[in-house]
Design an enzyme around this catalytic site. Structure first.
Site, mmCIF file in Angstrom:
data_model
loop_
_atom_site.group_PDB
_atom_site.id
_atom_site.type_symbol
_atom_site.label_atom_id
_atom_site.label_comp_id
_atom_site.label_asym_id
_atom_site.label_seq_id
_atom_site.Cartn_x
_atom_site.Cartn_y
_atom_site.Cartn_z
ATOM 1 N N LYS A 40 0.850 -1.201 0.000
ATOM 2 C CA LYS A 40 0.000 0.000 0.000
ATOM 3 C C LYS A 40 0.885 1.251 0.000
ATOM 4 O O LYS A 40 0.609 2.212 -0.725
ATOM 5 C CB LYS A 40 -0.877 -0.011 1.265
ATOM 6 C CG LYS A 40 -1.466 1.327 1.635
ATOM 7 C CD LYS A 40 -2.399 1.234 2.817
ATOM 8 C CE LYS A 40 -1.755 1.471 4.163
ATOM 9 N NZ LYS A 40 -1.370 2.854 4.441
ATOM 10 N N ASN A 41 1.943 1.215 0.834
ATOM 11 C CA ASN A 41 2.753 2.416 1.019
ATOM 12 C C ASN A 41 3.798 2.627 -0.086
ATOM 13 O O ASN A 41 4.597 3.548 0.002
ATOM 14 C CB ASN A 41 3.399 2.402 2.408
ATOM 15 C CG ASN A 41 2.330 2.510 3.491
ATOM 16 O OD1 ASN A 41 1.170 2.832 3.199
ATOM 17 N ND2 ASN A 41 2.697 2.222 4.727
ATOM 18 N N CYS A 137 -9.136 15.332 8.905
ATOM 19 C CA CYS A 137 -8.860 16.466 9.794
ATOM 20 C C CYS A 137 -8.811 17.749 8.976
ATOM 21 O O CYS A 137 -8.485 17.724 7.801
ATOM 22 C CB CYS A 137 -7.504 16.314 10.471
ATOM 23 S SG CYS A 137 -7.105 14.635 10.885
ATOM 24 N N ARG A 142 0.651 21.728 11.132
ATOM 25 C CA ARG A 142 1.347 20.701 11.920
ATOM 26 C C ARG A 142 1.601 19.377 11.195
ATOM 27 O O ARG A 142 2.749 19.040 10.948
ATOM 28 C CB ARG A 142 0.562 20.522 13.240
ATOM 29 C CG ARG A 142 1.132 19.543 14.216
ATOM 30 C CD ARG A 142 2.320 20.080 14.951
ATOM 31 N NE ARG A 142 3.446 19.199 14.898
ATOM 32 C CZ ARG A 142 3.520 18.027 15.492
ATOM 33 N NH1 ARG A 142 2.516 17.591 16.216
ATOM 34 N NH2 ARG A 142 4.591 17.293 15.386
ATOM 35 N N ASP A 327 4.228 0.126 12.281
ATOM 36 C CA ASP A 327 3.049 -0.622 11.810
ATOM 37 C C ASP A 327 3.098 -2.109 12.193
ATOM 38 O O ASP A 327 2.157 -2.836 11.926
ATOM 39 C CB ASP A 327 2.958 -0.521 10.277
ATOM 40 C CG ASP A 327 2.984 0.919 9.836
ATOM 41 O OD1 ASP A 327 1.983 1.608 10.030
ATOM 42 O OD2 ASP A 327 4.025 1.364 9.322
ATOM 43 N N ARG A 435 -8.773 -0.854 3.736
ATOM 44 C CA ARG A 435 -7.955 0.266 3.220
ATOM 45 C C ARG A 435 -6.551 -0.213 2.924
ATOM 46 O O ARG A 435 -5.877 0.313 2.028
ATOM 47 C CB ARG A 435 -7.849 1.349 4.310
ATOM 48 C CG ARG A 435 -8.748 2.538 4.126
ATOM 49 C CD ARG A 435 -8.310 3.659 5.033
ATOM 50 N NE ARG A 435 -6.907 3.967 4.806
ATOM 51 C CZ ARG A 435 -6.029 4.247 5.766
ATOM 52 N NH1 ARG A 435 -6.387 4.258 7.024
ATOM 53 N NH2 ARG A 435 -4.766 4.517 5.478
HETATM 54 N N1 EPU Z 1 5.309 14.397 10.775
HETATM 55 C C1 EPU Z 1 5.214 15.732 11.099
HETATM 56 N N2 EPU Z 1 5.115 16.642 10.075
HETATM 57 C C2 EPU Z 1 5.099 16.263 8.775
HETATM 58 C C3 EPU Z 1 5.189 14.887 8.445
HETATM 59 C C4 EPU Z 1 5.291 13.977 9.486
HETATM 60 O O1 EPU Z 1 5.236 16.108 12.274
HETATM 61 O O2 EPU Z 1 5.001 17.136 7.901
HETATM 62 C C5 EPU Z 1 5.408 13.393 11.861
HETATM 63 C C6 EPU Z 1 4.177 12.503 11.932
HETATM 64 O O3 EPU Z 1 3.137 13.138 12.649
HETATM 65 C C7 EPU Z 1 4.709 11.261 12.596
HETATM 66 C C8 EPU Z 1 6.150 11.170 12.073
HETATM 67 O O4 EPU Z 1 6.470 12.478 11.581
HETATM 68 O O5 EPU Z 1 4.753 11.421 13.986
HETATM 69 C C9 EPU Z 1 6.355 10.147 10.987
HETATM 70 O O6 EPU Z 1 5.502 10.411 9.907
HETATM 71 P P1 EPU Z 1 5.865 10.008 8.403
HETATM 72 O O7 EPU Z 1 5.782 11.249 7.589
HETATM 73 O O8 EPU Z 1 7.103 9.214 8.371
HETATM 74 O O9 EPU Z 1 4.647 9.059 8.074
HETATM 75 P P2 EPU Z 1 3.715 9.086 6.804
HETATM 76 O O10 EPU Z 1 4.498 9.274 5.564
HETATM 77 O O11 EPU Z 1 2.552 9.967 7.048
HETATM 78 C C10 EPU Z 1 3.971 6.535 6.296
HETATM 79 C C11 EPU Z 1 3.008 5.379 6.179
HETATM 80 C C12 EPU Z 1 2.549 4.962 7.554
HETATM 81 C C13 EPU Z 1 3.775 4.576 8.391
HETATM 82 C C14 EPU Z 1 4.749 5.759 8.441
HETATM 83 C C15 EPU Z 1 6.024 5.412 9.160
HETATM 84 C C16 EPU Z 1 1.956 5.825 4.068
HETATM 85 C C17 EPU Z 1 0.732 6.195 3.347
HETATM 86 N N3 EPU Z 1 1.855 5.792 5.395
HETATM 87 O O12 EPU Z 1 3.199 7.587 6.868
HETATM 88 O O13 EPU Z 1 1.739 3.825 7.388
HETATM 89 O O14 EPU Z 1 3.356 4.237 9.684
HETATM 90 O O15 EPU Z 1 5.086 6.167 7.108
HETATM 91 O O16 EPU Z 1 6.697 4.389 8.521
HETATM 92 O O17 EPU Z 1 2.995 5.549 3.475
HETATM 93 C C18 EPU Z 1 -0.099 2.438 7.749
HETATM 94 O O18 EPU Z 1 0.232 1.857 6.711
HETATM 95 O O19 EPU Z 1 -0.989 2.011 8.537
HETATM 96 C C19 EPU Z 1 0.582 3.677 8.109
HETATM 97 C C20 EPU Z 1 0.135 4.512 9.036
#
Ligand code: EPU
Length: 455
Positions: A40-41, A137, A142, A327, A435
């Site tokens: 998915k990611n 949201c 943030r 995850d 999802r």
């Molecule tokens: N963060 C910020 N500001 C930003 C971006 C991120 O504060 O602008 C914080 C987030 O709030 C979080 C941390 O940084 O605390 C890590 O977030 P990251 O950006 O790495 O996560 P993401 O790209 O939103 C992806 C996966 C997640 C997975 C994380 C970590 C996708 C669609 N989602 O999220 O997957 O947990 O990386 O590896 O790629 C899932 O598959 O269930 C899932 C949540």
């Protein structure tokens, strides 16, 4: 299930099964083989990358999950012609990428975080981008501050209004020096998808280096990009004038593999996960073995099973790659409720990802969440300014319960807890699990679970 009416079916009839609900009759080991396809990611990001190509792209092993449909819908709004086959091959024809009406874009609001990654590709293709509300949201700085700061560094002008976020690039996008405050997966992808066609070189420091990021870089390289991954989380991207389409098979879904591995352990079962590979989940495999699980890496997949004997407690920290993924902790925690002793899981990536443990406690688990961490057990790597730990004491017998699924990974944990529990569980809001987990209901049936489901 055989031709006789199962206990789960009887229970379903008794409760008058509502839609989006599954009734599970627990205590039966999951046994058999299932197939795990593209992540998915990764797949959703690869779909966005197709927008950058002047010629069509082909993505293979695309999972049939709702997040993919959200991204497909949004690509179609911009004039991309998407064609798919039953075998999971998707073709993206980008010959006529065009501006879209905000109402059409907004129809995809609240469903996923992926739309934020359209910024760079749309700025390159159309000179502007409008991003709908993400994940339900209201959009504030943030949760996407790293993304917006990076886009501004490239020269994008960001404005926010009632119609979501609007971006323009009056002077074009120029290579930039960017250091992320945290190795965010999404922000790293944002920089990659923007820098590949920006003018000049971009240096990204403190980048995420997850295997899904490496697969995205591989796709971009096939398209004509010049990207080098340097030591110490530095990525250099030399912008190019034109990118072509790609043909690529998506990296397998590591999170799904870890989930089924935990399911085998929790239910005392034996599951062969076709499509799983070793290298990208070595960190998970180490922990799985330490807890007492057995696995066998084969040519076409990995077999996971409970070899008998007592499960052992562990202490782990979730972290960015190559650490233990955030995850993976939810399904593993269900297994830890059966370990003999006290396990500790420190969650360091998200501020609040232990909510699902409440339902496990209702089922008989003994889990205490420490919202400010454990002073006696400091984390190995303190990357964030928050502490959070779950202490799991086992073994505890789990019994059936009525559960409302809160989120994707938590929901899968509830499913496997119910599958291992004594008695019946009624789990609602199950749709959220689809999802990210392809054909979840069919796979449960394939593995011999006793359940009834109303979609
Ligand atoms: N963060 C910020 N500001 C930003 C971006 C991120 O504060 O602008 C914080 C987030 O709030 C979080 C941390 O940084 O605390 C890590 O977030 P990251 O950006 O790495 O996560 P993401 O790209 O939103 C992806 C996966 C997640 C997975 C994380 C970590 C996708 C669609 N989602 O999220 O997957 O947990 O990386 O590896 O790629 C899932 O598959 O269930 C899932 C949540």
């Amino acid at each position: 299930m055989n031709s006789l009416i199962s206990d789960a079916q009887k229970a379903g009839e008794r409760v008058g099964l509502k839609s989006d609900t599954i009734v599970i009759n627990g205590g039966k080991p999951l046994r058999g083989a299932i197939v795990v396809r593209g992540a998915k990611n990764l797949a959703t990001k690869a779909m966005v990358a197709a927008l950058l190509g002047e010629t069509p792209s082909v993505l293979r092993d695309v999972p049939d999950i709702s997040d993919v449909q959200v991204v497909r819908g949004l690509l179609e709004v911009y004039g991309v012609k998407v064609h798919d086959t039953a075998s999971g091959e998707m073709t993206f024809d980008t010959a006529k990428v065009e501006s879209a009406h905000f109402s059409d874009i907004d129809a995809h609001a609240g469903a996923s975080r992926i739309p934020i990654l359209f910024c760079g590709p749309l700025l390159h293709r159309l000179g502007e981008a409008r991003i709908p509300d993400l994940g339900g949201c209201r959009i504030g700085d943030r949760p996407i501050d790293f993304h917006l700061d990076a886009l501004r560094a490239f020269g994008a002008v960001v404005s926010k209004g009632v119609e979501g976020i609007h971006l323009t690039a009056p002077n074009g996008l120029k290579g930039a020096n960017i250091e992320l405050p945290y190795p965010s997966v999404g922000a790293t992808e944002q920089v990659l998808l923007t820098a590949v066609r920006a003018e000049g070189t971009t240096e990204l420091k403190n980048a995420a280096i997850e295997p899904e990021i490496m697969d995205l870089i591989a796709i971009l390289q096939k398209m004509g990009a010049i990207i080098s991954v340097e030591p110490n989380r530095v990525i250099l991207i030399e912008g190019v004038d034109r990118l072509e389409g790609y043909t690529h098979r998506a990296l397998f879904d590591r999170n799904e593999v870890a989930s089924w591995a935990a399911a085998a352990l929790v239910t005392g079962g034996d599951i062969f996960v076709q499509g799983a590979r070793q290298v990208e989940i070595m960190t998970f495999l180490n922990v799985f073995r330490k807890v007492g699980g057995a696995f066998d890496v084969q040519e076409t997949g990995i077999r996971f099973w409970h070899p008998g004997g007592n499960l052992k407690p562990v202490t782990i920290e979730t972290d960015v790659h190559p650490g233990f993924m955030t995850d993976w902790q939810q399904p593993l925690i269900v297994a830890l409720t059966q370990a003999h002793g006290t396990s500790i899981v420190h969650e360091t990536v998200y501020e609040n990802r232990f909510g699902f443990t409440e339902a496990l406690n209702e089922m008989g688990a003994n889990i205490t969440v420490h919202k400010s961490g454990l002073p006696d057990h400091p984390r190995r790597v303190a990357r964030r300014d928050f502490e959070q730990a779950a202490v799991i004491t086992g073994p505890t017998k789990l019994h059936g319960a009525n559960i409302y699924v809160p989120d994707l990974r938590g929901g899968f944990s509830h499913l496997i807890a119910a599958l291992s529990a004594e008695g019946q569980s009624v789990i609602s809001n199950v749709g959220i699990i689809s999802r990210g987990y392809e054909h979840i209901i069919e796979k449960l049936a394939q593995l011999g679970a006793d359940f009834v489901y109303e979609g």
